[in-house]
Design a protein around this motif. Structure first.
Motif, PDB file in Angstrom:
ATOM      1  N   LEU A 209      -2.537  -8.174  -1.850  1.00 17.59           N
ATOM      2  CA  LEU A 209      -2.146  -7.796  -0.499  1.00 17.59           C
ATOM      3  C   LEU A 209      -0.763  -8.341  -0.159  1.00 17.59           C
ATOM      4  O   LEU A 209       0.044  -7.658   0.479  1.00 17.59           O
ATOM      5  CB  LEU A 209      -3.186  -8.303   0.510  1.00 17.59           C
ATOM      6  CG  LEU A 209      -2.988  -7.879   1.949  1.00 17.59           C
ATOM      7  CD1 LEU A 209      -3.126  -6.369   2.078  1.00 17.59           C
ATOM      8  CD2 LEU A 209      -3.975  -8.582   2.840  1.00 17.59           C
ATOM      9  N   GLY A 210      -0.480  -9.541  -0.619  1.00 13.00           N
ATOM     10  CA  GLY A 210       0.857 -10.101  -0.428  1.00 13.00           C
ATOM     11  C   GLY A 210       1.920  -9.286  -1.142  1.00 13.00           C
ATOM     12  O   GLY A 210       3.010  -9.053  -0.606  1.00 13.00           O
ATOM     13  N   ARG A 211       1.628  -8.828  -2.355  1.00 12.38           N
ATOM     14  CA  ARG A 211       2.582  -7.999  -3.092  1.00 12.38           C
ATOM     15  C   ARG A 211       2.733  -6.632  -2.436  1.00 12.38           C
ATOM     16  O   ARG A 211       3.819  -6.061  -2.410  1.00 12.38           O
ATOM     17  CB  ARG A 211       2.134  -7.843  -4.539  1.00 12.38           C
ATOM     18  CG  ARG A 211       2.973  -6.915  -5.386  1.00 12.38           C
ATOM     19  CD  ARG A 211       4.448  -7.200  -5.343  1.00 12.38           C
ATOM     20  NE  ARG A 211       4.773  -8.472  -5.912  1.00 12.38           N
ATOM     21  CZ  ARG A 211       5.986  -9.029  -5.829  1.00 12.38           C
ATOM     22  NH1 ARG A 211       6.957  -8.419  -5.214  1.00 12.38           N
ATOM     23  NH2 ARG A 211       6.199 -10.197  -6.341  1.00 12.38           N
ATOM     24  N   LEU A 212       1.652  -6.128  -1.869  1.00  9.52           N
ATOM     25  CA  LEU A 212       1.711  -4.831  -1.195  1.00  9.52           C
ATOM     26  C   LEU A 212       2.591  -4.904   0.044  1.00  9.52           C
ATOM     27  O   LEU A 212       3.368  -3.991   0.319  1.00  9.52           O
ATOM     28  CB  LEU A 212       0.302  -4.376  -0.816  1.00  9.52           C
ATOM     29  CG  LEU A 212       0.152  -3.022  -0.142  1.00  9.52           C
ATOM     30  CD1 LEU A 212       0.523  -1.913  -1.119  1.00  9.52           C
ATOM     31  CD2 LEU A 212      -1.250  -2.827   0.356  1.00  9.52           C
ATOM     32  N   LEU A 213       2.498  -5.977   0.784  1.00  7.54           N
ATOM     33  CA  LEU A 213       3.281  -6.102   2.004  1.00  7.54           C
ATOM     34  C   LEU A 213       4.737  -6.489   1.743  1.00  7.54           C
ATOM     35  O   LEU A 213       5.629  -6.063   2.462  1.00  7.54           O
ATOM     36  CB  LEU A 213       2.632  -7.128   2.933  1.00  7.54           C
ATOM     37  CG  LEU A 213       1.258  -6.749   3.473  1.00  7.54           C
ATOM     38  CD1 LEU A 213       0.681  -7.893   4.283  1.00  7.54           C
ATOM     39  CD2 LEU A 213       1.326  -5.477   4.283  1.00  7.54           C
ATOM     40  N   ALA A 214       4.983  -7.302   0.716  1.00  8.08           N
ATOM     41  CA  ALA A 214       6.333  -7.820   0.484  1.00  8.08           C
ATOM     42  C   ALA A 214       6.992  -7.243  -0.770  1.00  8.08           C
ATOM     43  O   ALA A 214       7.966  -7.797  -1.250  1.00  8.08           O
ATOM     44  CB  ALA A 214       6.282  -9.340   0.369  1.00  8.08           C
ATOM     45  N   GLY A 215       6.455  -6.151  -1.287  1.00  8.53           N
ATOM     46  CA  GLY A 215       7.034  -5.574  -2.490  1.00  8.53           C
ATOM     47  C   GLY A 215       8.456  -5.093  -2.266  1.00  8.53           C
ATOM     48  O   GLY A 215       8.725  -4.420  -1.277  1.00  8.53           O
ATOM     49  N   PRO A 216       9.372  -5.443  -3.138  1.00 14.59           N
ATOM     50  CA  PRO A 216      10.754  -5.046  -2.889  1.00 14.59           C
ATOM     51  C   PRO A 216      11.004  -3.538  -3.059  1.00 14.59           C
ATOM     52  O   PRO A 216      11.879  -2.985  -2.421  1.00 14.59           O
ATOM     53  CB  PRO A 216      11.551  -5.852  -3.917  1.00 14.59           C
ATOM     54  CG  PRO A 216      10.568  -6.243  -4.956  1.00 14.59           C
ATOM     55  CD  PRO A 216       9.233  -6.287  -4.303  1.00 14.59           C
ATOM     56  N   SER A 217      10.218  -2.884  -3.878  1.00 14.61           N
ATOM     57  CA  SER A 217      10.433  -1.447  -4.073  1.00 14.61           C
ATOM     58  C   SER A 217       9.118  -0.699  -3.888  1.00 14.61           C
ATOM     59  O   SER A 217       8.041  -1.286  -3.820  1.00 14.61           O
ATOM     60  CB  SER A 217      10.989  -1.175  -5.475  1.00 14.61           C
ATOM     61  OG  SER A 217      10.004  -1.446  -6.448  1.00 14.61           O
ATOM     62  N   MET A 218       9.238   0.612  -3.802  1.00 18.50           N
ATOM     63  CA  MET A 218       8.049   1.448  -3.609  1.00 18.50           C
ATOM     64  C   MET A 218       7.154   1.437  -4.851  1.00 18.50           C
ATOM     65  O   MET A 218       5.930   1.522  -4.732  1.00 18.50           O
ATOM     66  CB  MET A 218       8.480   2.872  -3.264  1.00 18.50           C
ATOM     67  CG  MET A 218       7.330   3.726  -2.847  1.00 18.50           C
ATOM     68  SD  MET A 218       6.483   3.056  -1.436  1.00 18.50           S
ATOM     69  CE  MET A 218       6.757   4.319  -0.270  1.00 18.50           C
TER      70      MET A 218
END
Length: 89
Positions: free
Chosen positions: A21-30
């Motif tokens: 969930l953290g990667r989903l919210l703070a992911g740098p690219s799509m």
């Protein structure tokens, strides 16, 4: 003994869900967000399967199959939209 292992595995999968969930919210690219969404779907699928093993109900396995199918279709549609800009040609 098996119930203790299932509870530990559920706790670890919940930790993995929080990290996804953290990667989903703070992911740098799509692309990172799509991969995080796919991994989130797989981890939730594993959690549902563990719940089905713990309770001994076959209904959870059918729900896991539906979620797996939905996750695959969603990931495929998002990737196609990202590549072409249109889902249905």
């Amino acid at each position: 003994m098996l119930n203790a292992v299932i509870y530990v595995a559920c706790a670890l999968i919940c930790l993995a869900l929080l990290l996804n969930l953290g990667r989903l919210l703070a992911g740098p690219s799509m692309v990172d967000r799509i991969l995080a969404l796919d991994t989130l779907c797989i981890n939730s699928l594993a959690l549902i399967l563990l719940l089905g093993l713990s309770l001994g109900s076959p209904l959870y396995f059918e729900a896991a199959l539906l979620i797996a199918l939905l996750g695959f279709v969603t990931t495929s549609a998002l990737c196609k939209y990202l590549l072409r800009g249109d889902i249905i040609e």
